[in-house]
Design a protein around this motif. Sequence first.
Motif, PDB file in Angstrom:
ATOM      1  N   ARG A 125       0.960  -1.327  -0.184  1.00 10.26           N
ATOM      2  CA  ARG A 125      -0.201  -0.037   0.445  1.00 10.26           C
ATOM      3  C   ARG A 125       0.528   1.286   0.515  1.00 10.26           C
ATOM      4  N   GLU A 126       1.909   1.085   0.796  1.00  7.23           N
ATOM      5  CA  GLU A 126       3.167   2.407   1.338  1.00  7.23           C
ATOM      6  C   GLU A 126       3.327   3.121  -0.299  1.00  7.23           C
ATOM      7  N   HIS A 296       4.205  11.084   6.492  1.00  4.72           N
ATOM      8  CA  HIS A 296       3.139  11.490   6.325  1.00  4.72           C
ATOM      9  C   HIS A 296       2.156  10.756   5.385  1.00  4.72           C
ATOM     10  N   ASP A 298      -0.192   8.561   5.399  1.00  3.38           N
ATOM     11  CA  ASP A 298      -1.681   8.220   5.290  1.00  3.38           C
ATOM     12  C   ASP A 298      -1.847   9.831   4.935  1.00  3.38           C
ATOM     13  N   ARG A 299      -1.240  10.870   5.727  1.00  7.03           N
ATOM     14  CA  ARG A 299      -2.052  12.262   5.040  1.00  7.03           C
ATOM     15  C   ARG A 299      -1.945  12.696   3.359  1.00  7.03           C
ATOM     16  N   CYS A 301      -2.238  10.724   1.408  1.00  6.24           N
ATOM     17  CA  CYS A 301      -3.052   9.402   0.479  1.00  6.24           C
ATOM     18  C   CYS A 301      -4.501  10.677   1.149  1.00  6.24           C
ATOM     19  N   THR A 304      -8.583   6.765  -1.931  1.00 12.57           N
ATOM     20  CA  THR A 304      -9.657   5.623  -2.120  1.00 12.57           C
ATOM     21  C   THR A 304      -9.535   5.255  -2.997  1.00 12.57           C
TER      22      THR A 304
END
Length: 335
Positions: A125-126, A296, A298-299, A301, A304
């Motif tokens: 995912r990353e 960061h 997750d920030r 992204c 989705t």
Amino acid sequence: MSVPATFNAFRIHDDAAGYRSGIEAIALDDLAPGEVVIRAAYSSVNFKDALAGTGQGKILRKAPLVGGIDVAGHVVASTDARFKEGDAVLATGSGLSETRDGGYSEYVRLPAQWTIPLPAGLSLRESMILGTAGFTAALALLRMVENRQTPELGPLAVTGATGGVGSLAIDIFTRAGFEVHAISGKADAADYLRELGARDILGRDALSTTRPMDTARFGGGLDNVGGPMLAALLAQTAPYGNVATAGLAASPSLPTTVMPFIIRGVSLLGVASAGTARDIRDRVWQHLASDWKPAHLDRICTRTMSMADLPDVFATMLAGGSFGRTLVTIAGEAL
């Protein structure tokens, strides 16, 4: 794991019936040849994907092709001894959605030469939140550092700061020890840009000069915009600083003179991520999985979605509404 007789892919056509794209059922034999077959877990959306998916840019060199210049997933079959079933791998650029079928597909066939084992320190995912955008930002930094860019030369400016490449560049450059100044026309994004590490937030008027040389205020930077903003950034770069150019969101033109180059020794470095040599590609991904890994992700992204949502995302991106990174979930982490 066997590949089903047919599976879904977002395919692009350009023929007598017109330019069109959408999800359709295809077979493995419909895909471009390659030594490694993967079950795709994730992909992403880049400006180039939007151009290819809509036909607003001449991206495809042949048709039909499956779209998507990024993909990450697990190997299901390989005729190359370096890869075995279950291996986590990724691929970006390297002709995907340009000369060969890309990553918007439940199953993808890749050449072993451009298949990258997932580096320790990154999840699938990353790796796709990073994708071509993160690779481009890190490649720009690698080129600058190799040309003697140091934090002591001054802050690095990042134009188009709220886009995918810009957002990741702020985080990556900060992780590498540089002060970053974000250039953005989106005043309401200031808090977001500071979260990513930007020390200062500047409006587009900071790069509005039309003078061939101006007061040096940046050590260098990464430009994603082109046109007058790139010219102004060159005019405001300190002696022997580096400016990397990676995009043309505003314009492909460059209205400048030779003065920044011959008076201050400024270097303009091109960043062409798609054709990067394998040894450099491996170095960049190792940096992204370790010392340059953004803090960061997750920030950054901000969205989705599934393959079915691609047309709407393309339209938003081409209308200038790009913000952060869009992750495309295909099969997720499951084998």
